[in-house]
Write a protein that holds these residues in place. Sequence first.
Motif, PDB file in Angstrom:
ATOM      1  N   VAL A  59     -11.509   4.827  -3.166  1.00  0.00           N
ATOM      2  CA  VAL A  59     -10.576   4.961  -4.329  1.00  0.00           C
ATOM      3  C   VAL A  59     -10.137   6.389  -4.092  1.00  0.00           C
ATOM      4  O   VAL A  59     -11.135   7.485  -4.270  1.00  0.00           O
ATOM      5  CB  VAL A  59     -11.085   4.438  -5.561  1.00  0.00           C
ATOM      6  N   LEU A  60      -8.951   6.573  -4.338  1.00  0.00           N
ATOM      7  CA  LEU A  60      -8.430   8.225  -4.339  1.00  0.00           C
ATOM      8  C   LEU A  60      -8.008   8.465  -5.873  1.00  0.00           C
ATOM      9  O   LEU A  60      -7.181   7.547  -6.212  1.00  0.00           O
ATOM     10  CB  LEU A  60      -7.285   8.471  -3.311  1.00  0.00           C
ATOM     11  N   VAL A  61      -8.358   9.370  -6.245  1.00  0.00           N
ATOM     12  CA  VAL A  61      -7.614   9.843  -7.805  1.00  0.00           C
ATOM     13  C   VAL A  61      -7.085  11.072  -7.711  1.00  0.00           C
ATOM     14  O   VAL A  61      -7.782  12.060  -7.328  1.00  0.00           O
ATOM     15  CB  VAL A  61      -8.889   9.901  -8.856  1.00  0.00           C
ATOM     16  N   HIS A  62      -5.738  10.843  -7.867  1.00  0.00           N
ATOM     17  CA  HIS A  62      -4.959  12.268  -7.744  1.00  0.00           C
ATOM     18  C   HIS A  62      -4.325  12.560  -8.899  1.00  0.00           C
ATOM     19  O   HIS A  62      -3.402  11.729  -9.372  1.00  0.00           O
ATOM     20  CB  HIS A  62      -3.990  12.407  -6.678  1.00  0.00           C
ATOM     21  N   ASN A  63      -5.110  13.716  -9.546  1.00  0.00           N
ATOM     22  CA  ASN A  63      -4.453  14.111 -11.187  1.00  0.00           C
ATOM     23  C   ASN A  63      -4.902  12.655 -11.943  1.00  0.00           C
ATOM     24  O   ASN A  63      -5.968  12.191 -12.138  1.00  0.00           O
ATOM     25  CB  ASN A  63      -3.254  14.434 -11.147  1.00  0.00           C
ATOM     26  N   ASP A  64      -3.625  11.990 -12.419  1.00  0.00           N
ATOM     27  CA  ASP A  64      -4.037  10.875 -13.200  1.00  0.00           C
ATOM     28  C   ASP A  64      -3.725   9.477 -12.416  1.00  0.00           C
ATOM     29  O   ASP A  64      -3.640   8.351 -13.105  1.00  0.00           O
ATOM     30  CB  ASP A  64      -3.124  10.866 -14.461  1.00  0.00           C
ATOM     31  N   LYS A  65      -3.269   9.733 -11.189  1.00  0.00           N
ATOM     32  CA  LYS A  65      -2.982   8.333 -10.185  1.00  0.00           C
ATOM     33  C   LYS A  65      -4.240   8.122  -9.545  1.00  0.00           C
ATOM     34  O   LYS A  65      -4.920   8.687  -8.963  1.00  0.00           O
ATOM     35  CB  LYS A  65      -1.891   8.789  -9.172  1.00  0.00           C
ATOM     36  N   ILE A  66      -4.229   6.622  -9.619  1.00  0.00           N
ATOM     37  CA  ILE A  66      -5.560   6.126  -8.907  1.00  0.00           C
ATOM     38  C   ILE A  66      -4.885   5.054  -7.831  1.00  0.00           C
ATOM     39  O   ILE A  66      -4.043   4.027  -8.082  1.00  0.00           O
ATOM     40  CB  ILE A  66      -6.244   4.993  -9.907  1.00  0.00           C
TER      41      ILE A  66
END
Length: 224
Positions: A59-66
């Motif tokens: 799972v990648l979390v980029h800022n508030d994007k999942i």
Amino acid sequence: MAKKEERVKLLGFWISPFSRRVEMALKLKGVPYEYLEEELPKKSPLLLELNPVHKKVPVLVHNDKILSESHVILEYIDQTWSNNPILPQDPYERATARFWAKFVDEQILPAGFMPLVKPEKGIEVAIEETRELIMFLEKEVTGKDFFGGKTIGFLDMVAGTMIPFCLARAWECMGIDMISEDKFPGLDRWIKKLNEVEIVRECIPPKEKHIERMNKIIERSKSS
């Protein structure tokens, strides 16, 4: 205006080829990230919260994007950080890379593990059927350093984490020399080239520890 600070987190598992390939992409792009190790088969509350559909890594979390699913994450990384392209720029070559990446995960993976652990048709038949699938990749990489040409790319990350650094270690545990140099000279050369890439070496699980874990998985699968 100051640029918004990038916050990148990756939930992964140390022997998962799916999370290892995402780490390769982040390292290739030079993206700083926080790595959070899952203790599978247990699933942490955070993993269940971030990926309630599949309940899997990565799972990648980029800022508030999942984001979940490794192919989706690799494409997102490539489109978000434009340096060191992962996917080919040509539309046909890009589609071809996607096709073979799906082939690796959806056909070679299931054919290359459980039918060899519990060979209903016989071990030699199972080995030959797996080799027939791998031969398609042999033809794709013949005459090239990497599937994408001179540098590591999308298909190299997908096939590289799955075949030489995951399945091959399972085959070794079972005493199977699946990708011999005489039968697969192109792939043998490609694997050696992969081992020369620093980001690949950084992301591959330690071999002895990995094989010990694979032995346990194989024994558990045989008895199930």
